[in-house]
Design a protein around this motif. Structure first.
Motif, PDB file in Angstrom:
ATOM      1  N   THR A   1      -1.665  -5.856   0.930  1.00 35.69           N
ATOM      2  CA  THR A   1      -1.050  -7.102   1.556  1.00 35.69           C
ATOM      3  C   THR A   1      -0.293  -7.608   1.590  1.00 35.69           C
ATOM      4  O   THR A   1       0.395  -7.948   2.778  1.00 35.69           O
ATOM      5  CB  THR A   1      -1.857  -8.785   1.392  1.00 35.69           C
TER       6      THR A   1
ATOM      7  N   LEU B   1      -6.546 -11.303   1.384  1.00 33.78           N
ATOM      8  CA  LEU B   1      -6.874  -9.539   2.322  1.00 33.78           C
ATOM      9  C   LEU B   1      -6.900 -10.063   3.831  1.00 33.78           C
ATOM     10  O   LEU B   1      -6.906 -10.340   4.734  1.00 33.78           O
ATOM     11  CB  LEU B   1      -7.599  -9.065   2.668  1.00 33.78           C
TER      12      LEU B   1
ATOM     13  N   HIS C   1      -6.962 -12.038  -4.506  1.00 33.83           N
ATOM     14  CA  HIS C   1      -6.899 -11.061  -3.607  1.00 33.83           C
ATOM     15  C   HIS C   1      -7.371 -10.512  -2.250  1.00 33.83           C
ATOM     16  O   HIS C   1      -7.301 -10.540  -0.983  1.00 33.83           O
ATOM     17  CB  HIS C   1      -6.696  -9.845  -4.251  1.00 33.83           C
TER      18      HIS C   1
ATOM     19  N   CYS D   1      -9.387   1.732  -1.323  1.00 38.91           N
ATOM     20  CA  CYS D   1      -9.955   0.275  -1.225  1.00 38.91           C
ATOM     21  C   CYS D   1     -11.052  -0.115  -1.845  1.00 38.91           C
ATOM     22  O   CYS D   1     -11.834  -1.218  -1.056  1.00 38.91           O
ATOM     23  CB  CYS D   1      -8.453  -0.878  -0.150  1.00 38.91           C
TER      24      CYS D   1
END
Length: 863
Positions: free
Chosen positions: A270, A339, A335, A289
């Motif tokens: 990000t 995202l 996170h 990811c």
């Protein structure tokens, strides 16, 4: 000269601290350093876990240092204080190895001391990046980001020849990947793994030097590391850009050519990868990811062994122990949320994101390119992000009465939470109409749905109403709209698990332009089966009434035109011919118009009045200014007494809090006030009790907006009194079953009522006309449902002068200037307008800040 004062820690921690400090000060030439808290030891050896390159730096720093046995007052052990020449405000930083952010603070040291050099460095980086992007855009129309999760090794399954590729961190140690993929850009941004003094960081830098000598990739790193990086690699300056960043940017920036700055986050994906890739291409694939399950909380997440410096992991933990003292689940969920926000911001701007490898991160799992990949999303992560809402929604879906049925229509009804108002009864009418065809009906309502309605045909999902979304400021509107789309798609997925939704039409009556682009982006990878989504732009009138917006969401970038040209799963409609014509003139697109069906189906039951008795005039709507309530109060105050014996007014005042405004008029003999919400039977009784329905809705709010109460009144055979220059007046002119007040003034309303009194003998038969019967047939609930679920509307881009015969009327409406007294009164009665705009902004900010803080405290206590 810069003066640096340090209170050292004791023993081995002292030597560790000195070694890290010497590494951080390497890019700084002139400084005065005073080390306090111990005597000069004469010689300090480099701790064994540090990179050998730090040894000469430590020796050089100690030659410049002054020693002081007594600690400095006002500085804690393990802290330093920096005083720059000409700056009266020194800063204090914690650089103890037990402090989690010591690596960032030390990396920031050189950039803060050399801050005057940053603007020139930033300008060079920005110009260099724009030149790169110009070349990249000539070669690539798509992009890919390759991270270092376990699925990193899938890189060999893909052909990246036509894609701009960004990879990160220790992926450079995998020579086979670098040779096959040939990434254009390598990014890294971690203060201890990449820019720290440990042996791990030293090995990373050696790997970077080796890879850079063999492959022609460019490098991008945060600006704060620029001087540390150039101290080690001065030869890389022309192949590197240094990106400025701020943590408080309201939205993620995916166009760095336009604004050369990124939003600071705690994850390389990000922070740098997606903003850089998004600046080159609109279609972005994500690989590597993987995320993780919440129960696997001993580390951040897993990594590919082929893209990791595994033999030095114990080393970096020894040099920076505080960095790994963290709640890994808290970091991970933050996170996941960051995202999701970035992908939403990008999708609003027209970008598309696809996960081509397995991921348990919801934001990527929901955007997977196949059902198999989408199935990797962990329910417990979704559960944590939605605070228990996901599993609860699963249970509610399993209780629905349509289990196993073939669904024909799904009503998206974010206002539905109880049995008050139109929300429930319109859905009940649609349910009855669709079930005639043998298909089932489901409504998706508010998450706080009352218990009496659960387990029937309503799935409680939405946390915001469409009106809350539309009336929010721009930044919050984006957040709420994205959340609304997420809740809708999750609900559709759950419905497809319990029933056959393959041919279902998903219908959003209270639609708005803010969700159209989001819906299109999310549907690109949404796998649950259904027929189509019909979005009725009922809330479009908000855009037109706000002169600052002028439906910019619809007009900019040709959004409506693009839906007409290439959209297959979303159909856009309106329910007002007048709104259609205005949009057509401004966008060149003529949308289909839905019938104006009543929210409830009544049998005509005109209630006759006794001979010589007053005419019963009912105001059944909400006590709002745009619905003429303020005008009605002024009328009752000034003129109602003149109509005693001629008219009995029955006025519904839905909001009890407004009673204080009504108290001065409550003693009028011919006025009856009905306060509070009404049940279905009470509402029907109220409508039926009237010989005439009073709907003096304001042109400010109803110039283009429809009202189902008009259809309900006429279906009961009851004429109406309405205000001029509104959609309602347009219908009265067409049908003839009512009277029109020429202006929003007391005298104009009195004139309309006087005309009604003169026409009293016509009242019982006024709705018994062929014109009205044809209007009711055209606007029946059956025709409404048929239109929604029928074949796709034939949209076109007509000649704007041939849209309809009512263009002249539309032009009049757009340029209409209300009587200045009426406009002044309306503005004065709107509480919001009495508060200056800057103060309203501050008040909104204070409200959302307090609300956010309260939620965080609640979650912390809950955990």
């Amino acid at each position: 000269m810069t003066k640096i004062e340090v209170n050292l820690e004791e023993g081995n921690l002292r030597d560790n601290m000195l070694a890290r400090l010497s590494w951080a000060l390497a890019p700084v030439e002139n400084y005065e350093l005073v080390l306090a808290g111990c005597e000069n030891p004469g010689e300090v050896s480099l701790p064994g876990e540090f990179d050998e390159a730090v040894g000469p730096l430590l020796e050089s720093m100690l030659q410049k240092a002054q020693w002081r046995s007594r600690p400095f007052s006002g500085i804690e052990p393990g802290h330093l204080r920096v005083q720059q020449e000409g700056d009266d405000d020194p800063w204090d930083e914690n650089i103890s190895s037990s402090f989690r952010n010591e690596g960032s603070k030390l990396c920031l040291l050189s950039s803060r001391i050399r801050a005057v050099e940053l603007p020139r460095l930033r300008q060079r980086s920005g110009n260099r990046f724009r030149d790169w992007v110009e070349d990249w855009k000539r070669d690539y129309s798509k992009a890919a980001v390759i991270a270092t999760g376990p699925s990193f090794d899938w890189y060999s399954e893909f052909d990246f020849g036509d894609q701009f590729v960004v990879t990160c961190n220790s992926a450079i140690v995998n020579r086979e990947m670098m040779e096959q993929v040939q990434p254009e850009l390598v990014v890294f941004a971690d203060p201890i793994f990449h820019f720290g003094p440990s042996q791990y960081a030293g090995k990373f830098r050696a790997s970077l030097l080796e890879a850079a000598s063999e492959f022609e990739f460019k490098i991008a790193i945060p600006e704060m590391y620029a001087f540390l990086f150039l101290a080690s690699f001065p030869e890389f300056e022309n192949r590197t850009i240094f990106l400025p960043s701020r943590p408080d940017l309201p939205e993620f920036n995916l166009d760095l050519c336009g604004d050369f700055i990124v939003r600071t986050t705690k994850n390389i994906l990000t922070y740098l990868m997606l903003p850089l890739a998004g600046s080159v291409a609109k279609e972005i694939k994500v690989l590597g990811c993987d995320g993780r399950a919440l129960k696997e909380d001993s580390y951040f997440w897993g990594h590919s062994q082929s893209a990791q410096i595994t033999d030095k992991m114990a080393n970096i933990q020894a040099v920076h122990p505080g960095f790994f003292e963290i709640d890994y689940n808290e970091y991970y969920l933050e996170h996941c949320g960051m995202l999701e926000q970035l992908l939403r911001d990008g999708e609003i701007g027209g970008s598309r994101f696809y996960s081509v490898t397995p991921s348990k991160i919801p934001a990527l799992g929901h955007r997977a390119v196949s059902d198999e990949l989408a199935a990797t999303v962990d329910d417990d992560i979704v559960e944590a992000l939605s605070e228990g809402g996901y599993s609860k929604l699963k249970q509610e879906a399993a209780r629905l009465e349509v289990r196993g049925e073939k669904i024909g229509l799904i009503s998206v009804n974010p206002s539905l939470k109880n049995g008050v108002g139109h929300a429930l009864y319109q859905d009940l009418s649609m349910k009855q109409a669709i079930e005639v065809s043998g298909k089932g009906f489901v409504s998706i309502g508010q998450s706080d749905l009352i218990d009496e309605l659960k387990g029937d045909f309503i799935l409680p999902s939405f946390t915001s109403t469409m009106f809350e979304i539309v009336r929010s400021d721009e930044s919050r509107q984006h957040v709420l709209a994205a959340q609304f789309v997420d809740e809708l798609l999750i609900s559709l997925k759950l419905l497809s698990d319990v029933a056959d939704t393959s041919e279902a039409v998903v219908f959003l009556y209270l639609g708005h332009s803010s969700i159209l682009a989001l819906l299109r982006a999310r549907l690109a990878t949404f796998r649950a089966p259904f027929g189509k989504i019909v979005v009725n732009l009922f809330s479009g009138y908000f855009d037109l009434s706000d002169k600052k917006s002028e439906i910019l969401d619809l007009v900019n970038a040709g959004l409506l035109s693009s839906f007409v040209q290439d959209e297959e799963r979303i159909e856009v409609t309106v329910d007002s011919v007048m709104l259609r014509d205005v949009l057509a003139r401004r966008t060149g697109v003529a949308l289909d118009v839905l019938p104006m069906a009543p929210s409830q189906t009544f049998e005509s039951s005109q209630s006759p009045s006794k001979e010589g008795a007053p005419i019963r005039v009912v105001f059944p709507s909400q006590a709002e200014s745009i619905r003429g309530f303020d005008l009605l109060k002024r009328f009752i105050d000034r003129r109602a007494s003149e109509y005693e014996g001629k008219i009995d007014f029955i006025i519904r005042q839905r909001a009890p809090w407004d009673w204080k405004y009504v108290k001065p008029f409550r003693d009028r003999k011919n006025v009856k006030w009905i306060v509070g919400d009404l049940s279905e039977d009470e509402y029907i009784d109220l409508i039926v009790s009237g010989e005439v329905i009073l709907l003096p809705y304001s042109p400010e709010g109803f110039r283009l907006r429809t009202s189902s109460i008009l259809a309900e009144a006429w279906s009961l055979g009851t004429p109406v009194v309405v205000a001029n220059h509104t959609w309602l007046a347009h219908q009265v002119v067409e049908v003839g079953a009512g009277w029109i007040a020429s202006q929003m003034t007391v005298d104009a309303l009195a004139a309309a009522l006087d005309e009604m009194i003169r026409d009293r003998d016509l009242i019982p038969t006024m709705c018994d006309t062929d014109r009205l019967r044809a209007w009711l047939d055209e606007n029946s609930i059956e025709n409404f449902v048929s239109k929604v679920v029928g074949s796709r509307c034939e949209l076109s881009c007509p000649d704007v002068m041939k849209v309809s015969a009512s263009l002249t009327e539309v032009e009049k409406l757009e340029s209409l200037e209300l009587d200045w007294k009426t406009r002044l009164w309306e503005k004065a009665r709107q509480k919001k307008s009495l508060v200056p705009y800057p103060i309203r902004r501050v008040m909104r900010w204070m409200f959302w800040t307090c609300l956010s803080t309260g939620r965080k405290i609640y979650r912390a206590v809950k955990r």
